[in-house]
Each structure stands twice: as structure tokens, then as C-alpha cells.
Design a protein around this motif. Structure first.
Motif, PDB file in Angstrom:
ATOM      1  N   TYR A  22       0.855  -1.190   0.000  1.00  0.00           N
ATOM      2  CA  TYR A  22       0.000   0.000   0.000  1.00  0.00           C
ATOM      3  C   TYR A  22       0.885   1.232   0.000  1.00  0.00           C
ATOM      4  O   TYR A  22       1.884   1.276   0.712  1.00  0.00           O
ATOM      5  CB  TYR A  22      -0.898   0.034   1.242  1.00  0.00           C
ATOM      6  N   GLY A  23       0.527   2.207  -0.805  1.00  0.00           N
ATOM      7  CA  GLY A  23       1.261   3.462  -0.831  1.00  0.00           C
ATOM      8  C   GLY A  23       2.737   3.287  -1.123  1.00  0.00           C
ATOM      9  O   GLY A  23       3.561   4.061  -0.636  1.00  0.00           O
ATOM     10  N   GLY A  24       3.079   2.284  -1.909  1.00  0.00           N
ATOM     11  CA  GLY A  24       4.474   2.018  -2.235  1.00  0.00           C
ATOM     12  C   GLY A  24       5.252   1.337  -1.117  1.00  0.00           C
ATOM     13  O   GLY A  24       6.471   1.155  -1.235  1.00  0.00           O
ATOM     14  N   VAL A  25       4.589   0.943  -0.034  1.00  0.00           N
ATOM     15  CA  VAL A  25       5.240   0.279   1.099  1.00  0.00           C
ATOM     16  C   VAL A  25       4.876  -1.207   1.064  1.00  0.00           C
ATOM     17  O   VAL A  25       3.693  -1.563   0.997  1.00  0.00           O
ATOM     18  CB  VAL A  25       4.804   0.894   2.441  1.00  0.00           C
ATOM     19  N   ARG A  26       5.891  -2.051   1.111  1.00  0.00           N
ATOM     20  CA  ARG A  26       5.677  -3.491   1.038  1.00  0.00           C
ATOM     21  C   ARG A  26       5.737  -4.132   2.427  1.00  0.00           C
ATOM     22  O   ARG A  26       6.635  -3.836   3.221  1.00  0.00           O
ATOM     23  CB  ARG A  26       6.728  -4.144   0.140  1.00  0.00           C
ATOM     24  N   GLU A  27       4.778  -5.022   2.672  1.00  0.00           N
ATOM     25  CA  GLU A  27       4.720  -5.724   3.959  1.00  0.00           C
ATOM     26  C   GLU A  27       6.019  -6.453   4.264  1.00  0.00           C
ATOM     27  O   GLU A  27       6.523  -6.404   5.390  1.00  0.00           O
ATOM     28  CB  GLU A  27       3.557  -6.719   3.952  1.00  0.00           C
ATOM     29  N   GLN A  28       6.580  -7.126   3.269  1.00  0.00           N
ATOM     30  CA  GLN A  28       7.794  -7.919   3.488  1.00  0.00           C
ATOM     31  C   GLN A  28       8.988  -7.045   3.895  1.00  0.00           C
ATOM     32  O   GLN A  28       9.894  -7.523   4.602  1.00  0.00           O
ATOM     33  CB  GLN A  28       8.141  -8.762   2.263  1.00  0.00           C
ATOM     34  N   ASP A  29       9.000  -5.788   3.483  1.00  0.00           N
ATOM     35  CA  ASP A  29      10.081  -4.883   3.887  1.00  0.00           C
ATOM     36  C   ASP A  29       9.899  -4.426   5.333  1.00  0.00           C
ATOM     37  O   ASP A  29      10.872  -4.298   6.090  1.00  0.00           O
ATOM     38  CB  ASP A  29      10.138  -3.672   2.954  1.00  0.00           C
ATOM     39  N   ILE A  30       8.639  -4.188   5.718  1.00  0.00           N
ATOM     40  CA  ILE A  30       8.345  -3.819   7.109  1.00  0.00           C
ATOM     41  C   ILE A  30       8.735  -4.955   8.042  1.00  0.00           C
ATOM     42  O   ILE A  30       9.427  -4.746   9.051  1.00  0.00           O
ATOM     43  CB  ILE A  30       6.850  -3.483   7.280  1.00  0.00           C
ATOM     44  N   THR A  31       8.295  -6.166   7.726  1.00  0.00           N
ATOM     45  CA  THR A  31       8.571  -7.295   8.623  1.00  0.00           C
ATOM     46  C   THR A  31      10.061  -7.607   8.686  1.00  0.00           C
ATOM     47  O   THR A  31      10.570  -7.975   9.751  1.00  0.00           O
ATOM     48  CB  THR A  31       7.786  -8.550   8.204  1.00  0.00           C
ATOM     49  N   PHE A  32      10.757  -7.429   7.577  1.00  0.00           N
ATOM     50  CA  PHE A  32      12.203  -7.664   7.597  1.00  0.00           C
ATOM     51  C   PHE A  32      12.887  -6.694   8.549  1.00  0.00           C
ATOM     52  O   PHE A  32      13.692  -7.101   9.400  1.00  0.00           O
ATOM     53  CB  PHE A  32      12.804  -7.519   6.199  1.00  0.00           C
ATOM     54  N   THR A  33      12.561  -5.409   8.422  1.00  0.00           N
ATOM     55  CA  THR A  33      13.230  -4.386   9.225  1.00  0.00           C
ATOM     56  C   THR A  33      12.893  -4.521  10.706  1.00  0.00           C
ATOM     57  O   THR A  33      13.782  -4.475  11.568  1.00  0.00           O
ATOM     58  CB  THR A  33      12.839  -2.982   8.732  1.00  0.00           C
ATOM     59  N   VAL A  34      11.615  -4.695  11.028  1.00  0.00           N
ATOM     60  CA  VAL A  34      11.229  -4.867  12.433  1.00  0.00           C
ATOM     61  C   VAL A  34      11.866  -6.125  13.001  1.00  0.00           C
ATOM     62  O   VAL A  34      12.339  -6.133  14.145  1.00  0.00           O
ATOM     63  CB  VAL A  34       9.699  -4.903  12.580  1.00  0.00           C
ATOM     64  N   GLY A  35      11.906  -7.180  12.210  1.00  0.00           N
ATOM     65  CA  GLY A  35      12.534  -8.420  12.662  1.00  0.00           C
ATOM     66  C   GLY A  35      14.005  -8.254  12.968  1.00  0.00           C
ATOM     67  O   GLY A  35      14.509  -8.780  13.975  1.00  0.00           O
ATOM     68  N   ARG A  36      14.716  -7.526  12.126  1.00  0.00           N
ATOM     69  CA  ARG A  36      16.143  -7.273  12.380  1.00  0.00           C
ATOM     70  C   ARG A  36      16.333  -6.454  13.655  1.00  0.00           C
ATOM     71  O   ARG A  36      17.254  -6.705  14.438  1.00  0.00           O
ATOM     72  CB  ARG A  36      16.777  -6.535  11.201  1.00  0.00           C
ATOM     73  N   ARG A  37      15.473  -5.463  13.877  1.00  0.00           N
ATOM     74  CA  ARG A  37      15.559  -4.657  15.100  1.00  0.00           C
ATOM     75  C   ARG A  37      15.276  -5.521  16.331  1.00  0.00           C
ATOM     76  O   ARG A  37      15.952  -5.393  17.357  1.00  0.00           O
ATOM     77  CB  ARG A  37      14.568  -3.493  15.033  1.00  0.00           C
ATOM     78  N   LEU A  38      14.277  -6.373  16.231  1.00  0.00           N
ATOM     79  CA  LEU A  38      13.950  -7.259  17.343  1.00  0.00           C
ATOM     80  C   LEU A  38      15.096  -8.229  17.612  1.00  0.00           C
ATOM     81  O   LEU A  38      15.435  -8.500  18.776  1.00  0.00           O
ATOM     82  CB  LEU A  38      12.657  -8.023  17.034  1.00  0.00           C
ATOM     83  N   TYR A  39      15.707  -8.726  16.555  1.00  0.00           N
ATOM     84  CA  TYR A  39      16.851  -9.622  16.696  1.00  0.00           C
ATOM     85  C   TYR A  39      17.982  -8.938  17.461  1.00  0.00           C
ATOM     86  O   TYR A  39      18.614  -9.537  18.340  1.00  0.00           O
ATOM     87  CB  TYR A  39      17.332 -10.053  15.312  1.00  0.00           C
ATOM     88  N   ALA A  40      18.250  -7.676  17.144  1.00  0.00           N
ATOM     89  CA  ALA A  40      19.313  -6.931  17.834  1.00  0.00           C
ATOM     90  C   ALA A  40      19.000  -6.785  19.319  1.00  0.00           C
ATOM     91  O   ALA A  40      19.886  -6.925  20.174  1.00  0.00           O
ATOM     92  CB  ALA A  40      19.491  -5.559  17.184  1.00  0.00           C
ATOM     93  N   LEU A  41      17.743  -6.500  19.638  1.00  0.00           N
ATOM     94  CA  LEU A  41      17.348  -6.373  21.036  1.00  0.00           C
ATOM     95  C   LEU A  41      17.532  -7.685  21.788  1.00  0.00           C
ATOM     96  O   LEU A  41      18.086  -7.722  22.891  1.00  0.00           O
ATOM     97  CB  LEU A  41      15.881  -5.935  21.126  1.00  0.00           C
ATOM     98  N   LEU A  42      17.064  -8.755  21.191  1.00  0.00           N
ATOM     99  CA  LEU A  42      17.158 -10.060  21.845  1.00  0.00           C
ATOM    100  C   LEU A  42      18.610 -10.508  21.989  1.00  0.00           C
ATOM    101  O   LEU A  42      18.990 -11.108  23.002  1.00  0.00           O
ATOM    102  CB  LEU A  42      16.367 -11.096  21.052  1.00  0.00           C
ATOM    103  N   SER A  43      19.423 -10.193  20.994  1.00  0.00           N
ATOM    104  CA  SER A  43      20.836 -10.594  21.031  1.00  0.00           C
ATOM    105  C   SER A  43      21.592  -9.886  22.148  1.00  0.00           C
ATOM    106  O   SER A  43      22.577 -10.421  22.672  1.00  0.00           O
ATOM    107  CB  SER A  43      21.512 -10.287  19.687  1.00  0.00           C
ATOM    108  N   ALA A  44      21.137  -8.697  22.507  1.00  0.00           N
ATOM    109  CA  ALA A  44      21.826  -7.905  23.534  1.00  0.00           C
ATOM    110  C   ALA A  44      21.347  -8.230  24.947  1.00  0.00           C
ATOM    111  O   ALA A  44      21.905  -7.729  25.921  1.00  0.00           O
ATOM    112  CB  ALA A  44      21.616  -6.418  23.265  1.00  0.00           C
ATOM    113  N   ALA A  45      20.312  -9.063  25.048  1.00  0.00           N
ATOM    114  CA  ALA A  45      19.712  -9.342  26.354  1.00  0.00           C
ATOM    115  C   ALA A  45      20.183 -10.677  26.903  1.00  0.00           C
ATOM    116  O   ALA A  45      20.329 -11.651  26.159  1.00  0.00           O
ATOM    117  CB  ALA A  45      18.198  -9.357  26.234  1.00  0.00           C
TER     118      ALA A  45
END
Length: 200
Positions: A22-45
Motif C-alpha cells: 500500500y502506498g508504495g510500502v511493502r509488507e515484506q520490507d516492514i517485517t524484515f526491518t522490524v525483525g532485524r531490530r527485534l533480533y538486535a534487542l534479543l541478542s543484547a539481552a
């Protein structure tokens, strides 16, 4: 022993099993980026060990929709995950519909408890409405995982505010899911690699 969290970044970068747009934004790009951020948080804990479905933005799973879903479930099983968290972005015909929601296989489950905590975390970090947890036993990744699984719809791509927030503040969504995990496991807050403190 650490708690092993499998992060499934919903959808592939291209078909089969590409996500909504929607609006030029792809779901798969959102989930990839949020997933990478979540991975960084979990890796540091301490006491939390993560794994990703898509370590790179070009990672493609399966040659059919079914194979793509099956690959995610099998990867989580090989990892020996304690929880499977599948990240998605929602869509609705009514562009006014907004907020985060989650799906589980059964109401009487550990996944249901975690899902409620994740939605609380997402609301506190993003301000989006908590739309609740729903039972959907027909969803492949909920029905076929060997461990408790939660499918999280972060926000609505079809809603301009939700969409902009997911694009501009992916770290807030990662923190929301992470806060839910901390709360579920009774772990103390830690300093976020994105600045500030991840809290329960």
C-alpha cells in the motif's frame, strides 16, 4: 538456559508468498526491518537467544506459498525454539481501520499469554490501538509449529498513520514485541541498542 525465540519475518521479498503493498510500502520490507531490530534487542539481552527467518533482505524461502510457510516452521523446529513469533502487517478495505492485533492457535495456551503481553507492549511503544488476540487454528504457522506460536499484525498498511509509523519507527514496533517478551518471562528491562530502555 536461554529462552530461544524464533522471529519469522512474514513473507518473501518476491513471489511466491510476497506480502501486501500500500502506498508504495511493502509488507515484506516492514517485517524484515522490524525483525532485524527485534533480533538486535534479543541478542543484547541475557537469557534470550534469537534466530531469524530472513537474515538478509533478499532471503527467499520456498518455491510455492506452502513451501515458504513450511520452511519457516521447519527452521524454527531445527533451532529448538521456545516461541515462534511471526511478524506481519495488516490490511483492510476501510482505510480508517488501525491498530495491532495477534493470532494464536488456542486460547488456553502459553502463546495466548505472550500475545496479550506483546500487544500491551506495542500499544505502549507505538500508541496504536490494541485490537486484541484472536484464535485462528487454521493459520499454517500456528497449526504446524512444534512450539507455541504467535502471529502479530503490527499495524495496518492500508491506514496512512499506521503505515507511516511502521516505516519511520520500526524500532518502536521491535521494542513493543520485546517488551512483551520481557514481561512474559519476568526479565528486567535493559538498555536498548536504539537508545533508551526497553521496559515491561
Amino acid at each position: 538456559m536461554p529462552y530461544k525465540i524464533f522471529i519469522d519475518q512474514g513473507h518473501n521479498p518476491m513471489n511466491p508468498n510476497a506480502g501486501a503493498e500500500y502506498g508504495g510500502v511493502r509488507e515484506q520490507d516492514i517485517t524484515f526491518t522490524v525483525g532485524r531490530r527485534l533480533y538486535a534487542l534479543l541478542s543484547a539481552a541475557p537469557r534470550l537467544t534469537p534466530e531469524l527467518t530472513r537474515p538478509e533482505p533478499t532471503t527467499q524461502l520456498g518455491t510455492t506459498n506452502r513451501e515458504s510457510l513450511q520452511a519457516r516452521v521447519l527452521a524454527a523446529k531445527r533451532f529448538g525454539a521456545d516461541f515462534f513469533i511471526s511478524l506481519h502487517a495488516n490490511a483492510a478495505a476501510d482505510a480508517a481501520v488501525s491498530g495491532s492485533e495477534a493470532f494464536v492457535y488456542s486460547r488456553e495456551s502459553r502463546a495466548n499469554c505472550l500475545a496479550f503481553r506483546i500487544l500491551t507492549g506495542l500499544h505502549e511503544e507505538t500508541g496504536l490501538k490494541n485490537r486484541g488476540v484472536f484464535v485462528r487454528p487454521g493459520l499454517y504457522v500456528l497449526r504446524n509449529t512444534a512450539m507455541p506460536a504467535v502471529l502479530v499484525e503490527l499495524g495496518f498498511l492500508s491506514n496512512e498513520h499506521d503505515r507511516r509509523l511502521m516505516v519511520e519507527e520500526p524500532g518502536a514496533f521491535a521494542l513493543g514485541v520485546y517488551d512483551g517478551l520481557l514481561s512474559y518471562y519476568g526479565l528486567p528491562p535493559v538498555t536498548s541498542p536504539f537508545g533508551g530502555t526497553a521496559s515491561t
